[in-house]
Design an enzyme around this catalytic site. Structure first.
Site, mmCIF file in Angstrom:
data_model
loop_
_atom_site.group_PDB
_atom_site.id
_atom_site.type_symbol
_atom_site.label_atom_id
_atom_site.label_comp_id
_atom_site.label_asym_id
_atom_site.label_seq_id
_atom_site.Cartn_x
_atom_site.Cartn_y
_atom_site.Cartn_z
ATOM 1 N N LYS A 54 -6.511 5.372 4.877
ATOM 2 C CA LYS A 54 -8.235 4.746 4.889
ATOM 3 C C LYS A 54 -8.224 3.413 5.783
ATOM 4 O O LYS A 54 -9.178 3.261 6.416
ATOM 5 C CB LYS A 54 -8.473 4.579 3.550
ATOM 6 C CG LYS A 54 -8.732 5.941 2.745
ATOM 7 C CD LYS A 54 -9.600 5.637 1.348
ATOM 8 C CE LYS A 54 -8.839 4.796 0.280
ATOM 9 N NZ LYS A 54 -7.475 5.164 -0.250
ATOM 10 N N ARG A 102 -15.198 4.775 -6.310
ATOM 11 C CA ARG A 102 -14.106 5.731 -6.794
ATOM 12 C C ARG A 102 -14.315 6.265 -8.026
ATOM 13 O O ARG A 102 -13.331 7.028 -8.401
ATOM 14 C CB ARG A 102 -13.121 4.555 -7.011
ATOM 15 C CG ARG A 102 -11.833 4.581 -6.037
ATOM 16 C CD ARG A 102 -10.751 3.432 -6.484
ATOM 17 N NE ARG A 102 -9.697 3.516 -5.854
ATOM 18 C CZ ARG A 102 -9.271 2.734 -4.990
ATOM 19 N NH1 ARG A 102 -10.044 1.911 -4.313
ATOM 20 N NH2 ARG A 102 -7.970 2.574 -4.724
ATOM 21 N N ARG A 152 4.760 0.567 2.917
ATOM 22 C CA ARG A 152 3.815 -0.387 3.673
ATOM 23 C C ARG A 152 4.305 -1.737 3.552
ATOM 24 O O ARG A 152 4.777 -2.108 2.580
ATOM 25 C CB ARG A 152 2.554 -0.226 3.060
ATOM 26 C CG ARG A 152 1.869 0.971 3.184
ATOM 27 C CD ARG A 152 0.265 1.017 2.979
ATOM 28 N NE ARG A 152 0.019 0.535 1.533
ATOM 29 C CZ ARG A 152 -1.177 1.399 0.952
ATOM 30 N NH1 ARG A 152 -1.880 2.215 1.838
ATOM 31 N NH2 ARG A 152 -1.420 1.193 -0.189
ATOM 32 N N ARG A 186 2.612 -5.136 -1.113
ATOM 33 C CA ARG A 186 1.830 -5.422 -2.165
ATOM 34 C C ARG A 186 2.512 -5.099 -3.341
ATOM 35 O O ARG A 186 3.443 -4.006 -3.610
ATOM 36 C CB ARG A 186 0.655 -4.256 -2.147
ATOM 37 C CG ARG A 186 -0.342 -4.938 -1.247
ATOM 38 C CD ARG A 186 -1.515 -3.835 -1.026
ATOM 39 N NE ARG A 186 -1.835 -2.966 -2.078
ATOM 40 C CZ ARG A 186 -2.836 -2.224 -2.080
ATOM 41 N NH1 ARG A 186 -3.477 -2.052 -0.735
ATOM 42 N NH2 ARG A 186 -3.203 -1.437 -2.952
ATOM 43 N N ARG A 219 -1.520 5.666 -9.506
ATOM 44 C CA ARG A 219 -2.720 5.619 -8.735
ATOM 45 C C ARG A 219 -2.975 6.850 -8.279
ATOM 46 O O ARG A 219 -4.307 7.218 -8.096
ATOM 47 C CB ARG A 219 -2.627 4.655 -7.476
ATOM 48 C CG ARG A 219 -2.472 2.961 -7.832
ATOM 49 C CD ARG A 219 -1.919 2.136 -7.112
ATOM 50 N NE ARG A 219 -2.273 2.107 -5.944
ATOM 51 C CZ ARG A 219 -1.735 1.420 -4.820
ATOM 52 N NH1 ARG A 219 -0.399 1.115 -4.793
ATOM 53 N NH2 ARG A 219 -2.239 1.588 -3.656
#
Ligand code: AMP
Length: 218
Positions: free
Chosen positions: A13, A89, A128, A161, A172
């Site tokens: 996203k 969400r 990431r 992160r 998640r």
């Protein structure tokens, strides 16, 4: 133009939002980025959100809705609209958003739903890395920096992160299926959804995303 990006963690996203913002002159409102800013500024909201974020749970609707409504008020200033990334969400958040946009005489033009197989998400998220100084985004496997863990722009070490670890990612993803995936039906019923295969390369996803936006842009 008002665009919403839907998709599980690791769907891409953030990457696609940046591309679409540049192409259509939109501002990018990422609920996760706004929460991380609140945390780094040690605000009351940031402190309240921390526990939820660290364990991969959703921050309660009332906190998120208040935060996002404030941001949305000024979001399109000097731009041709905005993109919502990571918000809404839950069905509750989506209803609040619709009501508030309607009151202001606005509506969502398109919901881009990035679909990625669950089996791919964990590797995408745990690899990431980003540069805190210039915002550069990397992936240890799919777009590695030239030098191990160093920003290509010479800014120094890359960071990861805190919630991009395997355990939190699984939580998640579970929460995405339980609380966010029902939004696909919600927006399908409203007729403003565009489903995009997010399993392919960034450039291929971009082509589908742009084709979807172009259709509603008229
Ligand atoms: P993200 O950067 O979108 O992956 O969001 C990071 C974390 O922020 C999530 O795991 C949630 O804890 C929280 N968060 C972001 N957006 C929302 C939202 N719309 N509703 C509830 N929690 C959110």
């Amino acid at each position: 133009m008002i665009v919403v990006f839907l998709g599980p963690p690791g769907a891409g996203k953030g990457t696609q939002c940046k591309l679409v913002c540049d192409k259509y002159n939109l501002s990018h409102l990422s609920s996760g980025d706004i929460l991380r800013r609140e945390r780094s500024e040690n605000t009351d909201l940031g402190k309240e959100a921390q526990g939820y974020m660290d364990s991969g749970k959703l921050v309660p609707d009332d906190l998120i809705v208040a935060m996002m409504m404030k941001e949305i008020q000024t979001a399109g200033e000097g731009k041709d609209g905005f993109i919502l990334d990571g918000f809404p969400r839950t069905i509750g958040q989506a209803k609040e958003l619709d009501a508030s946009l309607e009151k202001a005489g606005n509506k969502i033009d398109i919901v881009l739903n990035l679909q990625v197989d669950d089996g791919k998400l964990e590797e995408r998220v745990t690899g990431r890395r980003s540069c805190a100084k210039c915002g550069g985004a990397y992936h240890t496997v799919f777009s590695p920096p030239k030098q191990d863990n160093q920003c290509d722009a010479g800014c120094g070490e890359l960071t990861q992160r805190a919630d991009d670890n395997a355990e939190t990612v699984r939580s998640r993803i579970e929460n995405y299926h339980a609380q966010t995936a029902p939004l696909v039906d919600y927006y399908t019923d409203k007729g403003n959804i565009c489903n995009v295969d997010g399993n392919v390369t960034i450039d291929e996803v971009k082509v589908s995303v742009i084709a979807g936006v172009d259709k509603v842009q008229g």
